[in-house]
Design a protein around this motif. Structure first.
Motif, short mmCIF file in Angstrom:
data_model
loop_
_atom_site.label_atom_id
_atom_site.label_comp_id
_atom_site.label_asym_id
_atom_site.label_seq_id
_atom_site.Cartn_x
_atom_site.Cartn_y
_atom_site.Cartn_z
N ILE A 118 -9.12 8.05 -1.98
CA ILE A 118 -9.09 7.61 -0.58
C ILE A 118 -9.98 8.57 0.22
N THR A 119 -11.00 8.00 0.83
CA THR A 119 -11.93 8.80 1.62
C THR A 119 -12.15 8.12 2.96
N MET A 169 -7.25 -6.21 -1.05
CA MET A 169 -6.24 -5.31 -1.59
C MET A 169 -6.76 -4.54 -2.81
N THR A 170 -7.59 -5.16 -3.65
CA THR A 170 -8.13 -4.44 -4.81
C THR A 170 -8.97 -3.25 -4.37
N SER A 171 -9.67 -3.39 -3.26
CA SER A 171 -10.46 -2.29 -2.72
C SER A 171 -9.56 -1.22 -2.11
N ILE A 172 -8.56 -1.65 -1.36
CA ILE A 172 -7.64 -0.71 -0.72
C ILE A 172 -6.91 0.12 -1.76
N LEU A 173 -6.49 -0.51 -2.84
CA LEU A 173 -5.72 0.16 -3.87
C LEU A 173 -6.61 0.83 -4.92
N ARG A 174 -7.87 0.93 -4.60
CA ARG A 174 -8.83 1.62 -5.47
C ARG A 174 -8.73 1.11 -6.91
N THR A 175 -8.69 -0.23 -7.03
CA THR A 175 -8.59 -0.89 -8.32
C THR A 175 -9.97 -1.32 -8.76
N PRO A 176 -10.37 -0.95 -9.98
CA PRO A 176 -11.68 -1.42 -10.46
C PRO A 176 -11.65 -2.93 -10.64
N PRO A 177 -12.79 -3.59 -10.40
CA PRO A 177 -12.82 -5.04 -10.59
C PRO A 177 -12.54 -5.42 -12.05
N ALA A 178 -11.89 -6.54 -12.23
CA ALA A 178 -11.56 -7.00 -13.58
C ALA A 178 -12.84 -7.37 -14.32
N ALA A 179 -12.88 -7.00 -15.57
CA ALA A 179 -14.05 -7.34 -16.40
C ALA A 179 -13.99 -8.83 -16.72
N GLY A 180 -15.15 -9.41 -16.75
CA GLY A 180 -15.11 -10.80 -17.16
C GLY A 180 -16.02 -11.58 -16.41
N VAL A 229 0.82 -1.21 0.00
CA VAL A 229 0.00 0.00 0.00
C VAL A 229 0.86 1.27 0.00
N VAL A 230 2.00 1.23 0.69
CA VAL A 230 2.87 2.41 0.71
C VAL A 230 3.50 2.63 -0.67
N THR A 231 3.92 1.56 -1.33
CA THR A 231 4.50 1.72 -2.67
C THR A 231 3.43 2.16 -3.67
N TRP A 232 2.23 1.65 -3.52
CA TRP A 232 1.13 2.09 -4.39
C TRP A 232 0.90 3.60 -4.24
N LYS A 239 -4.69 5.79 6.49
CA LYS A 239 -5.97 5.20 6.11
C LYS A 239 -5.76 3.89 5.37
N LEU A 240 -4.80 3.84 4.46
CA LEU A 240 -4.52 2.60 3.73
C LEU A 240 -4.09 1.49 4.68
N VAL A 241 -3.21 1.82 5.63
CA VAL A 241 -2.75 0.82 6.59
C VAL A 241 -3.92 0.37 7.47
#
Length: 121
Positions: free
Chosen positions: A74-75, A110-121, A35-38, A99-101
């Motif tokens: 991040i909210t 982790m996908t939620s923490i890193l604000r990553t949209p879910p993969a399509a499929g 999360v820190v590197t992200w 907040k991330l920690v």
């Protein structure tokens, strides 16, 4: 909040606290590093150097290779303050990291923490 004492706190002093916090909840240092590197763009060597040289948080963020453009997604509340409403840019960056920690420690995916949209499929 210019000159807040947290700004001069070393990254090396808070990093082990983050690790301890997430380990108590069954996560590990790799999750903190992720999360820190992200957020900051540091790589593993950069994080280790920040710890080893005991760089302060102001310098840690000033020298961050690349703040993640999705960090503004991040909210929420940390230390009684809504992170999205913090006006001081450095304080906001610090609180984003907190907040991330916290989210890692709470067991969020982790996908939620890193604000990553879910993969399509």
């Amino acid at each position: 909040m210019a000159g807040h004492r947290i700004f001069s706190t070393s990254f090396a002093s808070i990093y082990p606290l983050y690790v301890t916090k997430v380990e108590r909840k069954g996560r590990d240092a790799a999750d903190v590093d992720q999360v820190v590197t992200w957020l900051t763009g540091y790589d593993a060597d950069g994080l280790r150097a920040a710890v080893d040289t005991e760089v302060d948080l102001e310098t840690f963020f000033a020298q961050a290779p690349r703040m993640n453009p999705n960090a503004e997604l991040i909210t929420g509340v940390i230390c009684g303050h809504r992170v999205e409403e913090i006006e001081d840019p450095l304080m906001q960056q610090i609180r984003w990291m907190d907040k991330l920690v916290d989210e890692v420690a709470r067991g969020k995916k982790m996908t939620s923490i890193l604000r990553t949209p879910p993969a399509a499929g």
